[in-house]
Design an enzyme around this catalytic site. Structure first.
Site, PDB file in Angstrom:
ATOM      1  N   LYS A  75       7.776  -6.287 -13.438  1.00  0.00           N
ATOM      2  CA  LYS A  75       7.228  -5.647 -12.228  1.00  0.00           C
ATOM      3  C   LYS A  75       8.417  -5.177 -11.414  1.00  0.00           C
ATOM      4  O   LYS A  75       9.340  -5.938 -11.128  1.00  0.00           O
ATOM      5  CB  LYS A  75       6.386  -6.616 -11.399  1.00  0.00           C
ATOM      6  CG  LYS A  75       5.899  -5.931 -10.110  1.00  0.00           C
ATOM      7  CD  LYS A  75       4.814  -6.719  -9.413  1.00  0.00           C
ATOM      8  CE  LYS A  75       5.366  -7.751  -8.471  1.00  0.00           C
ATOM      9  NZ  LYS A  75       4.315  -8.328  -7.601  1.00  0.00           N
ATOM     10  N   ARG A 118      -3.324 -11.434  -7.678  1.00  0.00           N
ATOM     11  CA  ARG A 118      -2.685 -12.515  -8.447  1.00  0.00           C
ATOM     12  C   ARG A 118      -2.083 -13.557  -7.507  1.00  0.00           C
ATOM     13  O   ARG A 118      -1.978 -14.739  -7.838  1.00  0.00           O
ATOM     14  CB  ARG A 118      -1.693 -11.992  -9.472  1.00  0.00           C
ATOM     15  CG  ARG A 118      -0.381 -11.338  -8.990  1.00  0.00           C
ATOM     16  CD  ARG A 118       0.632 -12.346  -8.518  1.00  0.00           C
ATOM     17  NE  ARG A 118       1.998 -11.939  -8.714  1.00  0.00           N
ATOM     18  CZ  ARG A 118       2.987 -12.241  -7.879  1.00  0.00           C
ATOM     19  NH1 ARG A 118       2.757 -12.904  -6.751  1.00  0.00           N
ATOM     20  NH2 ARG A 118       4.219 -11.884  -8.162  1.00  0.00           N
ATOM     21  N   HIS A 145      -1.642  -8.274   5.280  1.00  0.00           N
ATOM     22  CA  HIS A 145      -2.318  -7.641   4.137  1.00  0.00           C
ATOM     23  C   HIS A 145      -2.857  -8.671   3.133  1.00  0.00           C
ATOM     24  O   HIS A 145      -3.989  -8.581   2.668  1.00  0.00           O
ATOM     25  CB  HIS A 145      -1.328  -6.693   3.454  1.00  0.00           C
ATOM     26  CG  HIS A 145      -1.879  -5.997   2.260  1.00  0.00           C
ATOM     27  ND1 HIS A 145      -2.872  -5.043   2.345  1.00  0.00           N
ATOM     28  CD2 HIS A 145      -1.605  -6.137   0.935  1.00  0.00           C
ATOM     29  CE1 HIS A 145      -3.167  -4.617   1.131  1.00  0.00           C
ATOM     30  NE2 HIS A 145      -2.424  -5.260   0.259  1.00  0.00           N
ATOM     31  N   SER A 207       5.630 -13.895   6.978  1.00  0.00           N
ATOM     32  CA  SER A 207       7.032 -13.551   6.683  1.00  0.00           C
ATOM     33  C   SER A 207       7.963 -14.374   7.568  1.00  0.00           C
ATOM     34  O   SER A 207       9.010 -13.892   7.985  1.00  0.00           O
ATOM     35  CB  SER A 207       7.268 -12.064   6.949  1.00  0.00           C
ATOM     36  OG  SER A 207       6.272 -11.287   6.370  1.00  0.00           O
ATOM     37  N   MET A 227       2.488 -19.775   0.607  1.00  0.00           N
ATOM     38  CA  MET A 227       2.518 -18.566  -0.216  1.00  0.00           C
ATOM     39  C   MET A 227       3.461 -17.484   0.306  1.00  0.00           C
ATOM     40  O   MET A 227       3.767 -16.537  -0.395  1.00  0.00           O
ATOM     41  CB  MET A 227       1.104 -17.984  -0.317  1.00  0.00           C
ATOM     42  CG  MET A 227       0.061 -18.960  -0.841  1.00  0.00           C
ATOM     43  SD  MET A 227       0.471 -19.692  -2.427  1.00  0.00           S
ATOM     44  CE  MET A 227       0.508 -18.254  -3.482  1.00  0.00           C
ATOM     45  N   THR A 229       6.727 -17.734   1.490  1.00  0.00           N
ATOM     46  CA  THR A 229       8.177 -17.842   1.262  1.00  0.00           C
ATOM     47  C   THR A 229       8.532 -17.481  -0.178  1.00  0.00           C
ATOM     48  O   THR A 229       8.218 -18.228  -1.104  1.00  0.00           O
ATOM     49  CB  THR A 229       8.657 -19.263   1.613  1.00  0.00           C
ATOM     50  OG1 THR A 229       8.399 -19.477   2.998  1.00  0.00           O
ATOM     51  CG2 THR A 229      10.139 -19.425   1.351  1.00  0.00           C
ATOM     52  N   ASP A 230       9.173 -16.309  -0.317  1.00  0.00           N
ATOM     53  CA  ASP A 230       9.535 -15.833  -1.648  1.00  0.00           C
ATOM     54  C   ASP A 230      10.960 -15.285  -1.656  1.00  0.00           C
ATOM     55  O   ASP A 230      11.343 -14.520  -2.529  1.00  0.00           O
ATOM     56  CB  ASP A 230       8.538 -14.756  -2.119  1.00  0.00           C
ATOM     57  CG  ASP A 230       8.390 -13.629  -1.104  1.00  0.00           C
ATOM     58  OD1 ASP A 230       9.087 -13.655  -0.075  1.00  0.00           O
ATOM     59  OD2 ASP A 230       7.581 -12.715  -1.348  1.00  0.00           O
ATOM     60  N   LYS A 234      13.551 -17.661   4.090  1.00  0.00           N
ATOM     61  CA  LYS A 234      12.198 -17.704   4.661  1.00  0.00           C
ATOM     62  C   LYS A 234      11.718 -19.155   4.751  1.00  0.00           C
ATOM     63  O   LYS A 234      12.145 -20.009   3.945  1.00  0.00           O
ATOM     64  CB  LYS A 234      11.220 -16.906   3.802  1.00  0.00           C
ATOM     65  CG  LYS A 234      11.238 -15.396   4.061  1.00  0.00           C
ATOM     66  CD  LYS A 234      10.064 -14.778   3.323  1.00  0.00           C
ATOM     67  CE  LYS A 234      10.035 -13.287   3.395  1.00  0.00           C
ATOM     68  NZ  LYS A 234       8.978 -12.734   2.529  1.00  0.00           N
ATOM     69  N   GLY A 300       3.948 -21.700  -3.798  1.00  0.00           N
ATOM     70  CA  GLY A 300       3.631 -20.534  -4.641  1.00  0.00           C
ATOM     71  C   GLY A 300       4.649 -19.436  -4.422  1.00  0.00           C
ATOM     72  O   GLY A 300       4.535 -18.635  -3.491  1.00  0.00           O
TER      73      GLY A 300
END
Ligand code: NAD
Length: 329
Positions: A75, A118, A145, A207, A227, A229-230, A234, A300
């Site tokens: 991706k 997903r 979103h 965020s 979900m 923190t990626d 963060k 996640g």
């Protein structure tokens, strides 16, 4: 679509993805790939994410191979903060699927809807396997979103009666409230402390770079899916909560580096070995929740294999229904 068919290149638009991949499809695909990861049948490759020094954009790649599901691909995309003003979502991505037997490009699949569905499937899988069976109240921290996708998927996993929500930007809450009411559930905008006191299941999807929920506000027995923190730096919840919780994740390597657990790891509150791949609970190799009072955290982080799993469903179903654009290669 099987790996040996040569159908040229399939192009699956955003609209077609939304038509052919349901929440249930996404749940099943994500649950299966988390299980495959824990068995060692599927691997995520290191993530690349760079500030490109243009349009304030973050751009990168998430890639992997699922030997079991025969999904190989990447991706590619990222975050363009100015897009909202142009009527576009800030996150933009496309998924490329390759034939694992030959390396031939098989499909280009729109990644925006699939990312949302997903990501919602991921927290939803964690709720299915880790939340108390009698959970009634969902707490939402975040109203952007992703949040409406998260709510729709989460309430399907338990007999949820009410959604309580808090967001750093309160003006965003009515949009979330409207979706909750459309689902026939009670909605209440609350303070963060009140959210912790009421919620049996909490999803954080912001965020944020600092804790929005403190450890003392979380009641015993809560399941919390982090979900948002990626990325390094963060943070959504108080790191002290990790020391008193059982911690699960999609991918341990990401959890300790770019996930919510990065801070508790850096402070020495937990060790890498304390973090359990959720696939182990899915496969029955870990019992998951073991008491009504236990607090469970799901970190996640979002893995490329989730994207490939749902993109494979989109390509297969779109082709079968004649909804894919086919281009000779
Ligand atoms: P969005 O821009 O639509 O909404 C952002 C949310 O974060 C809103 O609730 C907003 O009020 C809040 N927010 C914005 N700036 C903040 C700040 N400085 N401090 C605290 N809160 C702030 O974004 P979205 O598409 O809903 O995504 C939300 C988060 O989820 C992002 O951080 C995104 O990177 C992450 N995400 C994670 C995954 C995953 O797989 N784990 C997938 C997609 C998105």
């Amino acid at each position: 679509m099987t790996s040996t068919e040569n159908n040229g290149l399939l192009i699956i638009s955003e609209e077609v993805c939304a038509e052919v991949v349901s929440r249930k499809d996404a749940f099943d695909a994500v649950e299966a790939v988390f299980g495959a990861m824990a068995r060692g049948d599927a691997y995520n490759f290191p993530v690349i994410r760079e500030a490109i020094g243009y349009a304030d954009a973050l751009y990168g790649f998430k890639s992997g191979f699922d030997k079991f599901g025969k999904a190989l691909g990447v991706k590619s995309g990222g975050f363009w903060p100015g897009n909202m003003d142009k009527g576009l979502t800030n996150h933009q991505s496309t998924i490329f699927l390759f034939d694992p037997d030959t390396g031939r490009l098989q499909a280009l699949v729109g990644g925006n809807y699939l990312t949302a569905v997903r990501t919602a499937a991921s927290s939803s899988v964690s709720i299915a396997h880790l939340a108390r069976k009698d959970a009634k109240v969902l707490g939402m921290v975040g109203a952007g979103h992703q949040s409406t996708f998260q709510v729709r998927a989460a309430v399907e996993q338990r007999d949820i009666e009410k959604v309580v929500a808090w967001n750093p930007h309160p003006d965003m809450l009515p949009r979330l409230g409207a979706v909750v009411e459309e689902l026939g559930l009670e909605f209440e905008a609350v303070t963060q402390e009140e959210l912790g006191a009421q919620a049996d299941v909490i999803i954080t999807i912001t965020s944020a770079f600092e804790p929005l929920m403190m450890a003392d506000w979380i009641k015993p027995g809560t399941h919390i899916a982090c979900m948002g923190t990626d990325t390094k730096g963060k943070m959504e919840i108080d790191e002290n909560l990790f020391a008193r919780s059982t911690v699960f994740t999609d991918e341990v390597a990401q959890s300790i580096s770019i996930g919510e657990a990065q801070h508790a790891i850096a402070s020495g509150l937990i060790a890498e070995d304390d973090i359990i791949p959720i696939g182990a609970a899915i496969n029955g190799d870990h019992p998951g929740r073991t008491s009504e009072n236990e607090i469970t955290i799901f970190d996640g982080t979002g893995v490329g294999l989730q994207d490939l799993a749902v993109a494979s469903v989109a390509a297969r179903v779109a082709q079968k229904k004649g909804l894919a654009t086919q281009v000779a290669l």
